[in-house]
Design an enzyme around this catalytic site. Structure first.
Site, mmCIF file in Angstrom:
data_model
loop_
_atom_site.group_PDB
_atom_site.id
_atom_site.type_symbol
_atom_site.label_atom_id
_atom_site.label_comp_id
_atom_site.label_asym_id
_atom_site.label_seq_id
_atom_site.Cartn_x
_atom_site.Cartn_y
_atom_site.Cartn_z
ATOM 1 N N CYS A 1 -12.192 -1.700 -3.142
ATOM 2 C CA CYS A 1 -12.540 -2.217 -1.869
ATOM 3 C C CYS A 1 -11.639 -3.500 -1.600
ATOM 4 O O CYS A 1 -11.009 -4.240 -2.574
ATOM 5 C CB CYS A 1 -13.817 -3.024 -1.929
ATOM 6 N N ARG B 1 -4.644 -0.300 -1.930
ATOM 7 C CA ARG B 1 -5.520 -0.523 -3.157
ATOM 8 C C ARG B 1 -6.486 0.770 -3.004
ATOM 9 O O ARG B 1 -7.133 0.940 -4.273
ATOM 10 C CB ARG B 1 -6.410 -1.603 -2.867
ATOM 11 N N TRP C 1 -14.278 1.380 -1.327
ATOM 12 C CA TRP C 1 -13.998 2.658 -2.029
ATOM 13 C C TRP C 1 -15.545 2.741 -2.578
ATOM 14 O O TRP C 1 -15.837 1.908 -3.430
ATOM 15 C CB TRP C 1 -13.141 2.217 -2.871
ATOM 16 N N ASN D 1 -17.176 -6.870 -2.499
ATOM 17 C CA ASN D 1 -16.201 -6.034 -3.426
ATOM 18 C C ASN D 1 -17.268 -6.033 -4.786
ATOM 19 O O ASN D 1 -17.627 -6.870 -5.143
ATOM 20 C CB ASN D 1 -14.825 -6.412 -3.720
ATOM 21 N N GLY D 2 -17.106 -5.001 -5.579
ATOM 22 C CA GLY D 2 -17.735 -4.952 -6.868
ATOM 23 C C GLY D 2 -19.119 -4.333 -6.773
ATOM 24 O O GLY D 2 -19.339 -3.514 -5.852
ATOM 25 N N GLU E 1 3.418 9.088 -20.106
ATOM 26 C CA GLU E 1 3.544 8.222 -18.799
ATOM 27 C C GLU E 1 4.131 9.099 -17.556
ATOM 28 O O GLU E 1 3.709 9.162 -16.560
ATOM 29 C CB GLU E 1 4.319 7.029 -18.846
ATOM 30 N N LYS F 1 2.292 10.189 -14.233
ATOM 31 C CA LYS F 1 2.751 9.897 -12.878
ATOM 32 C C LYS F 1 2.683 11.331 -12.000
ATOM 33 O O LYS F 1 2.065 11.224 -10.985
ATOM 34 C CB LYS F 1 4.224 9.610 -12.982
ATOM 35 N N GLU G 1 -0.889 12.071 -11.126
ATOM 36 C CA GLU G 1 -1.580 11.311 -10.240
ATOM 37 C C GLU G 1 -1.157 11.378 -8.909
ATOM 38 O O GLU G 1 -1.737 11.333 -7.962
ATOM 39 C CB GLU G 1 -1.776 9.726 -10.715
ATOM 40 N N HIS H 1 1.267 23.119 -33.232
ATOM 41 C CA HIS H 1 -0.301 23.167 -33.499
ATOM 42 C C HIS H 1 -1.244 23.482 -32.582
ATOM 43 O O HIS H 1 -2.261 23.033 -32.633
ATOM 44 C CB HIS H 1 -0.497 21.666 -34.281
ATOM 45 N N LYS I 1 -5.731 0.958 -6.642
ATOM 46 C CA LYS I 1 -4.511 0.315 -7.378
ATOM 47 C C LYS I 1 -5.198 -0.522 -8.114
ATOM 48 O O LYS I 1 -4.585 -0.533 -9.299
ATOM 49 C CB LYS I 1 -4.087 -0.426 -6.273
#
Ligand code: AGP
Length: 613
Positions: free
Chosen positions: A2, A27, A74, A99-100, A486, A490, A493, A509, A608
């Site tokens: 948010c 965000r 959000w 927010n939260g 990484e 990338k 996502e 394996h 974000k």
């Protein structure tokens, strides 16, 4: 997550609030809304989806007024919908954005319902509006009422509030979620991220945990701390200018941020290296003593920052001789970690507000570490304020949800940490010579990264091979295994292709069973002492009909042929190859995502800065 923007000014604030919301879009959010006080009455518009949908509503009917609050939501409690979008009102007298998460909202809601309050949303936020209404009815000011109700709210939050009873006042409160005051001339602003307000000011007050702030029409700002005492907080000038909030010539923020890496890496190194090596005091005045004492290091982070920590384990153990454990914050905070004497606690975070990382730091403070170090990109963030030592990564604002320049500057910071710990613990001649080589290589790094970015065109062409694929495997060995992780993160996502990473030695394996002509296998193959072993692993893939994509120095002799596409990466000292080989993987995921037509900068379901657990 948010976003909050609020303003009290001598001019109409709708444009400022809307532009602020646009700047917070990166965000991640699913609905947006705005409330403004117009001639003593509250007016509101809310829209499901993008800020553009709210903009369209405002174009059809503006919200004039000098005092207002706005929000991008959000969803946590209640689905994304117009009814659940913020601001929430109580009796058209109080408006709140939040927010939260209010963890005890069910109990508060039941109590308010018993008193006759009715609820129009499924959110945890609406209880705040009604709690405020109760207090305002008792004759309290918005400032006093907020200071009272925050003591009843459990969880982490940042709030923005307005009331028709005081039409030229905005009140904010922060507890576990970031909130800054923008200082203007005869006007004042509030936001969850300074980027939202760079259009109107570059001067900011970072509120502390438990602060409640009142902003008045002529720019008057009053702050009370958690004990109710009036306090002054310093005003900081934002260093990065407003350019960070614009894409400039680039199609996406992510591409801009990838290409900024040579410059921000140079900035991250600036003033931290002398002729003799790393300046240990760059980490703070206590660093020399703490680094000399540390017998082991625990590194805690999430997502991409966690991958940077995994690279640092290889570096710290090899070049500084310090044992390292690395763990994701969401696991660490709920374990019972055994902390040996003289252990240093290190957190890595782009935002400095990631809820799990912050909670891990607070937990760690109870466990007997010798001290904490935060490696972070956001000055004034909670992590920075609450740690003993800090090293800022200086990447500048990162807007793309997929972290790029924040990761590589974290790696620079972690190599500086490796050199600093080695130095503080004492070096023999051979180690001193090795450090001198690494320092010399670090100084060439921005130039070599620039060369690696010249692969862009070739990688764009290569990306065609992935457009129709549903899965991909990434392989690496040693410190390049985290780079493979990484690379896979990338790709998944932003292109939504399922991607996994393995240390190449693990292939036989299990994952080798997945390899066929439909499975692209991407490998980073730097010219190091594991190369020959890696080459054997790659043969295992070829023998099963897999299509290989190898990033390697031209000199190592892997030939480009039908089932093996090789991209030549420039040469650098082997200590820094994990950082260098990251760049082509970032470009690969970017171009695949563009081909697939996804929302590169704001991928679905992601935010974000993850400020809730
Ligand atoms: C990376 O591309 C992600 N968006 C994500 O994994 C991110 O690195 C993670 O949420 C941690 O964020 P932080 O560095 O701000 O703590």
């Amino acid at each position: 997550m948010c976003g909050i923007v609020a303003a009290v000014a001598q001019r109409n604030v709708q444009g400022i609030l809307l532009e602020g919301l646009r700047r917070l879009e990166y965000r991640g959010y699913d609905s947006a809304g705005m409330s403004v006080i117009d001639a003593g009455a509250l007016t509101r518009k809310r829209a499901l989806g993008k800020v553009a949908a709210l903009d369209a509503q405002l174009a059809a009917g503006a919200l004039p007024g000098h005092t207002g609050i706005a929000h991008t939501r959000w969803a946590t409690h209640g689905k994304p919908s117009e009814a659940n979008a913020h601001p929430h009102h109580s009796y058209e007298q109080i408006a709140v954005v939040h927010n939260g998460i209010i963890e005890n909202y069910e109990r508060l809601k039941a109590r308010l319902e018993a008193k006759g309050y009715s609820f129009t949303s499924e959110t945890d936020t609406e209880v705040i509006a009604h709690l405020m209404f109760e207090r305002i009815q008792q004759g309290l000011t918005l400032f006093d009422a907020t200071a009272q109700i925050v003591s009843e709210l459990g969880g982490a939050y940042a709030l923005g509030l307005i009331s028709t009873h005081e039409p030229d006042v905005v009140v904010g409160a922060r507890q576990g979620s970031p909130l800054v005051v923008g200082v203007g001339i005869d006007e004042a602003f509030l936001a969850s991220d300074p980027l939202a307000l760079l259009q109107v000011t570059d001067r900011f007050i970072y509120l502390e945990e438990g602060d409640v702030v009142e902003l008045r029409g002529l720019g008057e700002i009053r702050i009370r701390d958690r004990s109710g005492r009036a306090v002054e907080r310093p005003v900081h000038t934002f260093e990065h200018g407003d350019g960070a909030a614009h894409k400039g010539e680039y199609r996406h923020f992510m591409l801009k941020e990838i290409f900024e890496q040579p410059e921000v890496i140079a900035t991250a190194l600036e003033g931290r290296l002398s002729e003799e090596g790393v300046l240990v005091e760059s980490f703070g005045p206590e660093a020399q003593a703490l680094f000399a004492r540390a017998r082991q290091v625990h590194i805690i982070a999430c997502g991409t920052s966690y991958h940077a920590g995994l690279v640092a384990r290889y570096w710290l153990e090899r070049y500084a001789g310090v044992p390292v454990q690395v763990e994701v914050a969401s696991e660490y905070r709920y374990r019972h970690p055994v902390v040996l004497d003289d252990t240093l606690f290190v957190t890595l975070s782009q935002s400095g507000e990631t809820a799990d990382t912050l909670a891990a730091l607070r937990f760690a403070k109870t466990l007997g570490y010798i001290g904490s170090l935060a490696i972070c990109n956001v000055p004034g963030s909670s992590l920075v304020r609450e740690s003993d030592l800090t090293l800022m990564t200086r990447a500048g604002p990162e807007i793309g949800v997929a972290s790029t320049k924040a990761f590589t500057t974290q790696l620079v910071a972690l190599m500086l940490l490796t050199l600093a710990m080695g130095k503080a613990q004492g070096l023999d001649d051979a180690q001193r010579a090795e450090q001198a080589e690494i320092v010399a290589a670090l100084k060439t790094l921005p130039r070599v990264c620039q060369k690696a970015l010249a692969l862009d065109g070739a990688i764009e062409a290569l990306s065609q091979a992935f457009a129709e694929k549903h899965h991909a495997l990434f392989l690496g060995r040693g410190a390049h295994y985290p780079i493979a992780l990484e690379g896979a993160l990338k790709l998944k996502e932003i292109s939504y292709i399922h991607a996994e990473a393995y240390p190449a030695g693990e292939l036989k394996h299990g994952p080798l069973a997945l390899v066929d002509s439909e499975m692209p296998v991407i490998s980073v193959a730097p010219n190091d002492d594991l190369l020959e072993k890696l080459k054997s692993n790659l043969q295992e893939v070829r023998a099963r009909g897999g299509q290989l994509f190898v990033f390697a120095e031209e000199s190592i002799g892997i030939r480009d042929q039908q089932d093996v596409r090789v991209l030549g990466v420039p040469v650098i000292h082997e200590s820094l190859t994990p950082l260098l080989y990251t760049l082509p993987l970032q470009l690969l995921s970017y171009h695949v995502a563009v081909l697939k037509g996804t929302d590169v900068d704001q991928p679905r379901n992601l935010a974000k800065s993850v400020t809730v657990e």
